[in-house]
Design a protein around this motif. Structure first.
Motif, mmCIF file in Angstrom:
data_model
loop_
_atom_site.group_PDB
_atom_site.id
_atom_site.type_symbol
_atom_site.label_atom_id
_atom_site.label_comp_id
_atom_site.label_asym_id
_atom_site.label_seq_id
_atom_site.Cartn_x
_atom_site.Cartn_y
_atom_site.Cartn_z
ATOM 1 N N GLU A 32 -2.289 0.714 9.418
ATOM 2 C CA GLU A 32 -2.176 -0.658 8.942
ATOM 3 C C GLU A 32 -2.489 -1.673 10.036
ATOM 4 O O GLU A 32 -3.187 -2.663 9.797
ATOM 5 N N ILE A 33 -2.013 -1.428 11.246
ATOM 6 C CA ILE A 33 -2.232 -2.389 12.328
ATOM 7 C C ILE A 33 -3.720 -2.500 12.652
ATOM 8 O O ILE A 33 -4.223 -3.586 12.981
ATOM 9 N N GLU A 43 -5.471 -4.452 9.653
ATOM 10 C CA GLU A 43 -5.182 -5.891 9.721
ATOM 11 C C GLU A 43 -6.044 -6.564 10.776
ATOM 12 O O GLU A 43 -6.576 -7.663 10.545
ATOM 13 N N LYS A 44 -6.211 -5.898 11.918
ATOM 14 C CA LYS A 44 -7.036 -6.476 12.973
ATOM 15 C C LYS A 44 -8.489 -6.560 12.541
ATOM 16 O O LYS A 44 -9.171 -7.582 12.756
ATOM 17 N N ALA A 62 -9.635 -6.718 9.473
ATOM 18 C CA ALA A 62 -9.749 -7.729 8.424
ATOM 19 C C ALA A 62 -9.780 -9.136 9.005
ATOM 20 O O ALA A 62 -10.599 -9.973 8.599
ATOM 21 N N LYS A 63 -8.920 -9.411 9.963
ATOM 22 C CA LYS A 63 -8.878 -10.755 10.540
ATOM 23 C C LYS A 63 -10.111 -11.039 11.378
ATOM 24 O O LYS A 63 -10.598 -12.182 11.407
ATOM 25 N N ARG A 114 -5.795 0.885 1.439
ATOM 26 C CA ARG A 114 -4.391 1.009 1.835
ATOM 27 C C ARG A 114 -3.846 2.396 1.521
ATOM 28 O O ARG A 114 -4.294 3.076 0.593
ATOM 29 N N SER A 163 0.572 -9.320 -1.691
ATOM 30 C CA SER A 163 -0.766 -9.899 -1.632
ATOM 31 C C SER A 163 -0.651 -11.390 -1.900
ATOM 32 O O SER A 163 0.423 -11.893 -2.233
ATOM 33 N N GLY A 181 -10.296 -7.835 1.642
ATOM 34 C CA GLY A 181 -9.399 -8.152 2.741
ATOM 35 C C GLY A 181 -8.674 -9.472 2.633
ATOM 36 O O GLY A 181 -7.496 -9.583 3.013
ATOM 37 N N LEU A 199 -5.197 -9.561 0.988
ATOM 38 C CA LEU A 199 -4.011 -9.032 1.677
ATOM 39 C C LEU A 199 -3.693 -9.750 2.991
ATOM 40 O O LEU A 199 -2.539 -9.754 3.416
ATOM 41 N N TYR A 200 -4.708 -10.314 3.618
ATOM 42 C CA TYR A 200 -4.502 -10.884 4.955
ATOM 43 C C TYR A 200 -5.019 -12.323 5.000
ATOM 44 O O TYR A 200 -5.938 -12.692 4.283
ATOM 45 N N ASP A 241 -3.914 -16.326 11.168
ATOM 46 C CA ASP A 241 -2.695 -16.961 11.693
ATOM 47 C C ASP A 241 -2.933 -18.448 11.925
ATOM 48 O O ASP A 241 -4.032 -18.880 12.224
#
Length: 256
Positions: A194-195, A198-199, A201-202, A215, A233, A249, A252-253, A256
């Motif tokens: 997951e980590i 997420e990276k 996707a961002k 997922r 989501s 993506g 879900l994300y 920041d």
């Protein structure tokens, strides 16, 4: 189309890496063909035997002509230990295909990066094969703790293969995301921890590049009835087994 439930004959089941197995079974041609990114619930034990639940495993490779379907899985607990004990000629119960897979309708564009972490590389092989058959330039970025596995299987479909390991014994010493530049691609597809996803996707969201993530979640039913695999989501709770496992993506994300 509803998932089918049938008993498949095991054709092969051998080690592909440390605690990683490759199982190939006979596909029943009367059942729906799996799309890349979909999964099956696998079971090699009786209903009254432990563990209670079947194991969700994504399709690694599907060969319609040979009527073969392969699953790459990590041996973690009782269920996967029983799967690992299967031998050619044994029977494995398959329920599927289930879920939403990766888009292979020509909308991903002409250059796609596949980013996998460990056993997360499993569903990316079928995706690479189908995209390459469409004339898409496919590059693989695969990260492992120490020893890579099944990387050679991607060579026929991928333009390039990039490896990263935590130990530094193979390829880049560090994170696989260190090697990725999303701006070089029309889309990115990823599966793994997951980590890492997420990276990825961002990174893609910042670059304005479409990204699709697959997922993983513990599942009881595999068809969206029990809501046991619900994740958050932008649209509220979604079921990984029914609404996913592949999601766009940005659903879900967010940055920041």
């Amino acid at each position: 189309m509803p998932a089918a439930n049938y008993n498949a004959t095991v054709l092969a089941n051998g080690a592909a890496g440390e605690n990683v197995m490759l199982l190939t079974a006979r596909w029943d041609e009367t059942t729906p063909a799996p799309a890349c990114g979909q999964f099956y619930m696998l079971r090699a034990w009786k209903a009254e035997e432990a563990p209670l639940l079947s194991r969700p495993i994504s399709v690694h490779r599907f060969d319609r002509e040979k009527k073969e379907i392969s699953f790459l899985y990590e041996v973690r607990g009782t269920g996967t230990q029983k799967l690992a004990a299967l031998r050619p000629g044994d029977t494995v119960a398959l329920t599927g295909p289930s879920g939403r897979g990766f888009p292979v309708d020509g909308t991903l564009g002409g250059a796609v990066a596949l980013v996998g972490g460990g056993i997360g590389t499993a569903p990316l092989l079928q995706l690479a094969a189908e995209l390459a058959a469409q004339g898409v330039d496919v590059d693989l970025y695969a990260g492992f703790r120490d020893e890579p596995y099944r990387v050679d299987a991607f060579s026929a479909a991928c333009r390039s293969v990039h490896i990263a390991t935590d130990s530094g014994r193979h390829g880049h010493h560090g994170f696989v995301t260190d090697l990725l530049d999303p701006a070089k691609y029309t889309a990115v597809c990823t599966c793994g921890p997951e980590i890492m996803m997420e990276k990825v996707a961002k990174m893609c969201l910042r670059a304005g590049v479409r990204v699709y993530v697959s997922r993983e979640a513990k599942m009881a039913c595999g068809v969206g009835a029990c809501l046991g695999c619900t994740c958050k989501s932008k649209n509220g709770g979604v079921s990984v087994c029914k609404d996913g496992p592949v999601f766009e993506g940005s659903v879900l994300y967010e940055l920041d």
